[in-house]
Design an enzyme around this catalytic site. Structure first.
Site, PDB file in Angstrom:
ATOM      1  N   LYS A 145     -15.840 -41.359  -5.936  1.00 27.57           N
ATOM      2  CA  LYS A 145     -14.806 -40.614  -6.670  1.00 27.57           C
ATOM      3  C   LYS A 145     -14.323 -41.445  -7.853  1.00 27.57           C
ATOM      4  CE  LYS A 145     -11.840 -37.465  -7.751  1.00 27.57           C
ATOM      5  NZ  LYS A 145     -10.587 -37.039  -7.169  1.00 27.57           N
ATOM      6  N   LYS A 205      -4.910 -44.916 -12.490  1.00 27.89           N
ATOM      7  CA  LYS A 205      -5.111 -45.533 -11.168  1.00 27.89           C
ATOM      8  C   LYS A 205      -6.583 -45.475 -10.770  1.00 27.89           C
ATOM      9  CE  LYS A 205      -5.264 -43.041  -7.946  1.00 27.89           C
ATOM     10  NZ  LYS A 205      -5.293 -41.975  -6.967  1.00 27.89           N
TER      11      LYS A 205
END
Lengths: 295, 295, 295, 295
Positions: free
Chosen positions: D171, D240
């Site tokens: 991811k 992030k």
């Protein structure tokens, strides 16, 4: 010798002062006429209305302008240098300029029998006032020997670096390192600060260690820790200088990732802080990006 | 005071020598036992077979190992430091280590009543031999005052930088600057070389100008221009050090594009040149990328 | 209409084939004469010995050469294009060239009454063979309308992008993205591989997600996972193309750190892999830097 | 099967809706209690006051939180997951999290006989609503087969990527590419704009050429050219995510200069635009740096 000096800025004016009578017959020109008149009034030099007028009859013409763009403009204008300079005279360009532009200009001047040497300086306003500048010359040996006595008036270390453009390239290399050192030191100090080390102590230790540089020894203690950020050399000019270095590296097929990236960082800092910011104020951009001051 | 010293490498051995009898009761340990035996034979220190044995009874245990990975391994092994150290003793880690690892280790040791201070050094082999190292300490004030007399044997400038990890962070910051300066100077000299300037002259002018650094003043004249490239400090270790700096910057949310990029360049250089290359040999990668030597 | 076509390379030859008789009276020229002769033999075109000879009498001259350097050389040689082209004719440059060079050339040609349009293409050899190229034109509207029927022979999507140089700039922008996508995808797949994900699965998931690109959808499945690395478009040319994009960005004062850095990475890859490597083989450099294959 | 779902954010809520009765006995928890109550009222699920209460008796617990930091906090709190989960149950973490944190958590849970699988999703709010998400799983085969029927409720493409952490790594790799594509496309379009090409035309041509990506095909036409910049996925989260990718690359010794640099650019953009900005708004920072809009 008859000298013309064009560009009485913060570095140019004290350089020109060393050439004023009785040392030389000196004619000066500045984009703002009043500056030239005031200089002439102070020194016994003659103020000229145009670049061509200043250049007329001069053995050596010296330019000290913001960038090669201005030098080319002053050279090629209707009332410009080329219109006034005589065959056999020499143009010495003390601008922190672009080697490619210098080679183009040298070729055009050669067609008119005029010599050219790039001769950017380092040492700052203080060095210009004291006459202790380093002068990085690009040109042939004969021209170098001919103008050496003139440069000697304001230079302490006068070196022939190589062919036309070599002086500009070396100056750009130095400036690129200055920019890299300022930015990377700001990064390192912010990192240390966040880890609990005071920036003053960090600088003291770095200056006793292998990571020291002119930036850590002089610029940061005097200008950053004090938050004084005096305006002595414009960020806009350092941005231009490292842009030249990065362009030369690309043209010459030198792989220079740090220089290319730092050129971008200087451009961004210049854009963020405006035309009047000092070069050391780039530190403020690094600080802002990390929401932390070096203090 | 009873001292244990673990890690008799090129820096560790001369550091330990300053602590040997009659100054202190000294026990030494090294991964290669023969090194510890030889050191003991030379100095009157005692050689231990395991880290636990070396640590037993010591007031202060000093580690000087390649990285925090080795320190943690030596601490936590069955025959490791934690097994041997008594409550009330202190571990001083002179490794150029990782602040996060140091904080983890300090927390584990605190549970056993053992103190911890990170205390990486700078000054190289010569500084270790002469006892003039800079020692960057991270820990509390009481621990710092307690071990200061011990560090004084090999350190000239001994500073408390901040809490545990601060010494390691500052050392990493210094090393990151060293790496940035070496790589960017190679780029700048290659660019100037291609523009017709000899590297020796370029260095001379830069060293009289604002772009100078420890790399330009010392490393390049002595090691690059001469093509000597002596092997004094491994590129593998500089790669590790700037990796620590870059990781700390990321964790602390400090924007550090130059440090991040230079960390990649050191990793690539280390991969290309192998485990034994000296840190200054990174210059050879810059040269290879541009098919041009700085010479 | 009478057409001259210069540059019968892997893209140029199939483009020229669409212009051959009976569609147009076509004269061709190639640096290697035999290539032109063979093409003429196949197609009914006429082979010329010099660029000037090819251009003589042509209404539209098309160049399709490796870079603007070759275009300028062919234009300005003694037996070059300018010597042969008549006032009122147009030079259409399908080279993936440099906007600044195109503007210089356009200005020189305008002095001789010759029009200029840059018109680089995309779509590869397959698109050239099928006549479905995208053609990115830079020039004025009248010239665009005049040459449109000619371009229509090999182009499917023919767009006027802006003034002279705009076609070259847009082509360079596309190529810069291609280079960024290839390199960053290699980085991402290597990272995923080290974390235990197979590259094929990683590509499959990325291609169903927001990180997909032409590189992930087409190039990597067909060329990297298979280790086929067919040689369809030279890395040397992609290096040149992103170098143009990065130079234009710098000249135009567009901050482009990713483009600048990727330009360096392509230069390094080109240096490492040589003149014959395909552009996708840059992946091998990323692999080598991490001692890990994407397989 | 008895399911607990923790984290009813913009993605989590529509995911949980697919698991609600009569399909499964579902207990939900959210940091803001009112959100859980409203969801329960709508769906027939039960709202729990604490994570422990939600987890009690569940066969499978699903977390969908902003980052691994929140997952670890929810797991380890006094009233947290670990307190409530029974031996033999499984925690499925759909957060876009950090592989290292996942491995730590999996090890802690294994000690209590609890299984763990990371299972971040892609497909956005629309995919969550339609139940067509891609689910990237990291864990062992038995756990994967056990939870597959649960994930099937909201996932269309459910793949086992590798061991614990592999889902999170993949991811992060996808997100890093997304960030690289957005930023580099903004650079390329600004460069083309300054060269006289309209951004809409530039996008149209790029989308017919080799430089296309999901960003150029979908995001820029819909969100940038229109200046709509809808807020669908926070820049803070993309910052992030690419930070995770860059950290994993560094830990795994994968050289990833583009990813490292882009991570810095996202951090700077996040700092400049604040917590609420959408990820595509990073384009505004590129625009500001060049004083030019893509419009």
């Amino acid at each position: 010798m008859r000298i013309a000096f064009l560009g009485l800025g913060s570095i140019g004016a004290p350089m020109a002062r060393h050439l004023a009578p009785p040392r030389h017959a000196l004619t000066v020109w500045n984009r703002t006429r009043a500056t030239a008149d005031a200089f002439a009034g102070d020194t016994g030099a003659t103020a000229a209305a145009t670049a061509a007028e200043a250049a007329r009859g001069a053995d050596v013409v010296i330019t000290c302008l913001p960038s090669s763009r201005e030098v080319e403009a002053v050279a090629d204008a209707t009332d410009g240098l080329v219109a006034g300079m005589a065959s056999g005279s020499v143009l010495v360009d003390c601008t922190s300029g672009d080697p490619a532009a210098s080679r183009r200009l040298a070729a055009r001047l050669a067609g008119a029998g005029i010599g050219f040497m790039d001769a950017p300086v380092s040492g700052g306003v203080a060095g210009a006032v004291r006459g202790t500048l380093t002068v990085m010359c690009g040109g042939d040996d004969a021209t170098f020997r001919r103008v050496h006595p003139v440069l000697d008036a304001f230079g302490e270390k006068i070196v022939l670096c190589g062919p036309v453009g070599a002086g500009h390239a070396l100056k750009a290399a130095n400036q690129a390192l200055l920019a890299v050192h300022i930015w990377s030191l700001a990064e390192a100090l912010l990192m240390a600060t966040r880890a609990g080390v005071s920036p003053a102590l960090a600088l003291e230790v770095i200056n006793a260690s292998s990571g020291r540089s002119n930036a850590s020894m002089n610029l940061f203690p005097e200008r950053v820790l004090t938050r004084a950020f005096p305006r002595t050399f414009k960020l806009a000019l350092l941005d231009k200088d490292i842009g030249i270095a990065a362009s030369v590296a690309r043209e010459q097929r030198v792989s220079a990732p740090l220089m290319q990236l730092t050129a971008e960082l200087m451009k961004v800092s210049h854009q963020a802080l405006g035309e009047d910011a000092d070069h050391v104020e780039a530190v403020k951009v690094v600080e802002q990006w990390s929401s932390q001051e070096i203090a």
